[in-house]
Design an enzyme around this catalytic site. Structure first.
Site, mmCIF file in Angstrom:
data_model
loop_
_atom_site.group_PDB
_atom_site.id
_atom_site.type_symbol
_atom_site.label_atom_id
_atom_site.label_comp_id
_atom_site.label_asym_id
_atom_site.label_seq_id
_atom_site.Cartn_x
_atom_site.Cartn_y
_atom_site.Cartn_z
ATOM 1 C CG HIS A 30 0.787 24.664 36.987
ATOM 2 N ND1 HIS A 30 0.530 23.513 36.841
ATOM 3 C CD2 HIS A 30 2.041 24.807 36.651
ATOM 4 C CE1 HIS A 30 1.810 23.287 38.040
ATOM 5 N NE2 HIS A 30 2.261 23.929 37.781
ATOM 6 N NE ARG A 65 -12.500 8.432 4.046
ATOM 7 C CZ ARG A 65 -11.843 8.243 4.792
ATOM 8 N NH1 ARG A 65 -11.377 9.277 6.342
ATOM 9 N NH2 ARG A 65 -11.194 6.950 4.965
ATOM 10 N NE ARG A 82 -15.439 11.696 -0.866
ATOM 11 C CZ ARG A 82 -15.424 10.532 -0.538
ATOM 12 N NH1 ARG A 82 -14.628 8.976 -0.574
ATOM 13 N NH2 ARG A 82 -15.729 10.281 1.062
ATOM 14 C CD GLU A 141 -16.936 6.754 -6.193
ATOM 15 O OE1 GLU A 141 -16.619 6.455 -5.241
ATOM 16 O OE2 GLU A 141 -17.409 7.618 -6.406
ATOM 17 N N GLY A 155 -11.775 4.500 -6.458
ATOM 18 C CA GLY A 155 -12.838 3.776 -4.726
ATOM 19 C C GLY A 155 -13.279 2.625 -5.304
ATOM 20 C CB SER A 156 -11.006 -0.404 -3.775
ATOM 21 O OG SER A 156 -12.023 -0.476 -2.269
ATOM 22 C CG ASN A 157 -14.337 0.723 0.357
ATOM 23 O OD1 ASN A 157 -14.792 -0.574 0.555
ATOM 24 N ND2 ASN A 157 -15.248 1.514 1.429
ATOM 25 C CG ASP A 158 -19.205 3.583 -3.898
ATOM 26 O OD1 ASP A 158 -20.146 3.318 -3.183
ATOM 27 O OD2 ASP A 158 -19.020 5.056 -3.960
ATOM 28 C CB CYS A 179 -8.593 6.316 -1.351
ATOM 29 S SG CYS A 179 -9.999 6.457 -2.641
#
Length: 800
Positions: free
Chosen positions: A423, A513, A580, A682, A703-706, A753
């Site tokens: 409710h 992820r 991934r 990456e 994978g731009s970070n790694d 990404c």
């Protein structure tokens, strides 16, 4: 009294709403139209609204009723209660005619001939203005269960007629613009399904919180369904994906086990029902089997199709079901248009975002997607509602329809008990306020007068935070949003955010992820499920408790992972969803339950035993087999063939070939049933040897970070050298160009990404100019990225 007071279900259709009300007409529609499709509906009859009107006319009741409603102040709770009680007395007295009594008795005897002597029936109110697409009138009028004997049925009908003037119904009509005297009440009398010995629940052909329309949401409990509506128990919950169901796939998309602490059963005497405690073993298993869930989903889809055809437009439905514990059949006992989530405006987004964080005091199921702050008012009984102030946060064990006049003043609602169809949840949706239900401890944890913030903007779990937190509310008109040539995709890890995120403009999921799902929804190291003998005894006991209801401990991992990934794939179906494979570092894997014995201690896990190097390695191969089994289930049993798979941190071509071969041996063969396998681009070697990697994989996701970390030699977790981490560095720019052009040269998909294109328009402009296929960002950056990339493409075109 006219001789036309009774109408049997088989003689009724939806066009008869003015005659018998929404509920009775819908039951007649179901009985007549859907029974031939194999959908079981209990038989019964309706007492017409004309009988109600005629009785009040003969008794000269209209003028006294009008006088009572004249000058009514809905905010004066005491005066409202007094006037409503007098109105109910007038209607109850007026409908006690001998003629109506005889007609009801004759109809009940006919029902006895069909179902047996002294048959148990439900007596349910049915207003002529209820079950409309924009106003449900849910819970406003009374209904009675397990009524036996003609005399008792007649009395129950009279009380139903009188309930047109409950306090809550008067306020509801007032607030929704309905004339009290243009709404009449009929009564539906139907054979009771013996769900007291089985199960019952509510299902929707739409996700009730987000308005996502491609799922059936099913709630279920043991016993009679009143407990689920009143929010006395936390129900089991199931999702089924409509598009793949229509394609012939039969799989439950997601299971969530509810507490189901009480079971409402038949009783004898004055109280016709009573609650009993549900046995522990029953609480720990689902109230219905998967085959029941799938049968109900099929019924729901057929009912939605039927009513959509009648209405000439898609009509999401709110449906009540019951499983008879005697004949083991599933029955539909009500169907009406859903009136909250389905009314959201297309092309308009209202986004709530917390700007601060604090300690959550209470969590539960989130109702809606809004945020509100206010003073707490803990209410233990109806008597304590008198002092409730507008804007306060109503906190209670549960709520009932009688509380609605006060609930309409609340800034938010928090309850100890209840699921998404209780409710409190229904009312909160209709009012457009946030609610957190089924918290278990709100009434003992939250204190009257304290300030809290309710957040339902963080997925399925609602949070009640200490203090007044800052938050943003933004309204986005999607009608004028530019659509760039480059595909804009979403990065996502939390399945609870999937339906909500899918309503954003998007071209699919560029990065799903897996680690989030393993960490939050499983929590156990996969190797600990394969080799529990290597786990410490205390952790082994915890694992045994979590996996107790599964044939094998490994099945717990496979089901949970497949359901988490499946929710994301279903939300965006048929758009591509790229998942991934697990990319925990060894120190992160070791923190999972039972994980320590299976992970080496590394000095630099960032470039250690991670990603592709694990999948065929003896130290993890059996764990990887569980990942493959889960993904094969998503693509096979669930039918979500839009799922693509991506291999992370793949250093060398030989490693790539080994992983792809291992996947094929585990049921994930590249090219089979359209399966595409991508690789994270990456590592600098992925770029340098992109032609060779293109022979093994169908696409690349940068994978731009790694890649930045390994190109510039910067530890991205180190604060002291953070100033050197920059995706815009000329060396990184060249690396990005080589990756995009190399993939295109080989006819392979290439995307990125990461947030760099959203944060730096010049990066987006370069990527678009090189012809990147897709850019994938977090949900909060999607709208901004659409605009940035469209402008970048326009600028590039101008330059050309």
């Amino acid at each position: 009294m006219p001789q036309t007071s009774i109408r049997w279900f088989q003689d009724l259709r939806m066009g008869d709403v003015p005659l018998v009300g929404g509920k009775t007409a819908s039951l007649g529609e179901l009985y007549s139209a859907l029974a031939p499709m194999g959908i079981a509906v209990p038989n019964g009859f309706g007492i017409t609204a004309g009988a109600y009107r005629a009785a009040l006319t003969v008794a000269k009741a209209w003028e006294p009723l009008r006088a009572l409603m004249e000058g009514l102040n809905r905010d004066d709770v005491r005066d409202l209660a007094e006037r409503a009680a007098k109105a109910r007395q007038i209607v109850y007295a007026a409908t006690g005619t001998e003629a109506l009594k005889k007609e009801i008795a004759a109809a009940y005897r006919e029902l006895e001939q069909q179902y047996g002597r002294n048959v148990s029936v439900a007596v349910r109110s049915s207003a002529t203005a209820e079950d409309l697409p924009t106003a449900s009138f849910a819970g406003q009028h009374e209904s009675y269960l397990n009524v036996r004997g003609a005399a008792a049925v007649f009395e129950a009908c009279r009380h139903c007629f009188a309930s047109l003037f409950t306090d809550r119904a008067i306020v509801y009509r007032n607030d929704n613009g309905f004339d009290h005297f243009k709404v009449a009440l009929s009564v539906a009398v139907m054979k009771m399904v013996r769900s007291d010995k089985g199960a019952s629940g509510v299902m929707f052909t739409i996700d009730t919180e987000t308005g996502f329309r491609d799922v059936v949401l099913i709630n279920g409990i043991y016993g009679l369904g009143e407990n689920i509506v009143q929010g006395r128990v936390d129900p089991d919950e199931f999702y089924v994906h409509k598009p793949t169901y229509r394609d012939g796939k039969r799989a439950v998309l997601r299971h969530t086990l509810g507490g189901k602490a009480l079971t409402l059963v038949f009783a004898t005497g004055k109280d016709t029902t009573r609650n009993t405690k549900t046995a522990k073993a029953a609480r720990e298993r689902f109230c219905i089997a998967d085959e029941d869930v799938l049968q109900l989903a099929g019924h729901a889809i057929a009912i939605e199709d039927h009513y959509s055809k009648i209405n000439g437009q898609l009509t999401p439905m709110d449906i009540e079901w019951a499983k008879d514990g005697v004949d083991n059949k599933l029955y539909i006992v009500q169907a009406r248009p859903e009136t909250a989530a389905s009314q959201k405006k297309a092309g308009q987004l209202e986004v709530y975002t917390l700007k601060e964080r604090a300690r959550p005091l209470v969590t539960g199921r989130a109702i809606g997607e809004k945020i509100a702050a206010g003073l707490v008012r803990v209410v233990a009984s109806e008597a304590e509602l008198q002092g409730f102030q507008a804007g306060e946060i109503l906190v209670a064990a549960t709520t009932t329809p009688d509380w609605e006049p006060v609930m309409k003043k609340a800034g938010g609602i928090v309850t100890d008990r209840g699921g998404r169809t209780c409710h409190a949840a229904i009312v909160a949706r209709e009012l457009g306020i946030p609610a957190v239900v089924g918290s278990e401890n709100a009434t003992t944890t939250l204190k009257t007068g304290s300030t809290v913030t309710i957040s339902c903007a963080e997925g399925d779990i609602g949070h009640v935070y200490e203090g007044k937190l800052a938050f943003d509310v933004s309204e986005v008109d999607l009608s004028g949003l530019p659509r760039p040539k480059t595909r804009i995709m979403i990065n996502l890890g939390d399945p609870d955010l999937a339906f909500q995120s899918a309503l954003l403009p998007n071209d699919g999921v560029g990065l799903a992820r897996m680690e989030f799902i393993i960490n939050e929804f499983i929590g156990i190291h996969p190797m600990a499920l394969v080799h529990p003998e290597r786990v410490k005894q205390a952790e082994r006991r915890r694992i045994e408790a979590l996996t107790a209801n599964y044939a094998r401990p490994q099945d717990f991992f496979i089901e949970r992972l497949s359901e988490g990934v499946g929710m994301i794939a279903a939300a965006f179906y048929p758009k591509p969803v790229i998942v991934r494979l697990s990319d925990f570092k060894t120190n992160e894997y070791a923190r999972l339950l039972g994980g320590a014995p299976f992970e080496p201690v590394e000095s630099n896990p960032m470039i250690g035993f991670r990603g592709a190097s694990r999948y065929a390695h003896p130290a993890y191969a059996e764990g990887f087999a569980l990942e493959c089994a889960a993904l094969a289930r998503v693509r096979g049993e669930m039918g979500l063939t839009n799922l693509k798979i991506m291999v992370p941190f793949c250093r060398r071509e030989e490693e790539a070939q080994r992983v792809v071969a291992t996947m094929a041996a585990r049921g994930l063969r590249r090219g089979e049933n359209g399966l595409e396998i991508y690789v994270m681009c990456e590592i600098p070697n992925n770029v340098i040897r992109i032609d060779a990697f293109s022979e093994v994989f169908d696409g690349f996701s940068i994978g731009s970070n790694d890649l930045t970390q390994l190109t510039l030699g910067v530890d991205r977790d180190s604060e002291i050298v953070a100033f050197d981490f920059d995706e815009r560095d000329p060396g990184m720019t060249e690396m990005l160009r080589l990756a995009v052009e190399g993939a295109r040269r080989n006819g392979r998909h290439v995307g990125i990404c990461g947030e760099a294109p959203a944060n730096y328009p010049e990066v987006a402009a370069r990527l678009a100019g090189w012809g990147i296929d897709s850019i994938s960002v977090n949900p909060g950056s999607v709208i901004k990225t659409f605009k940035i990339v469209a402008e970048a493409e326009h600028g590039n075109t101008g330059k050309k």
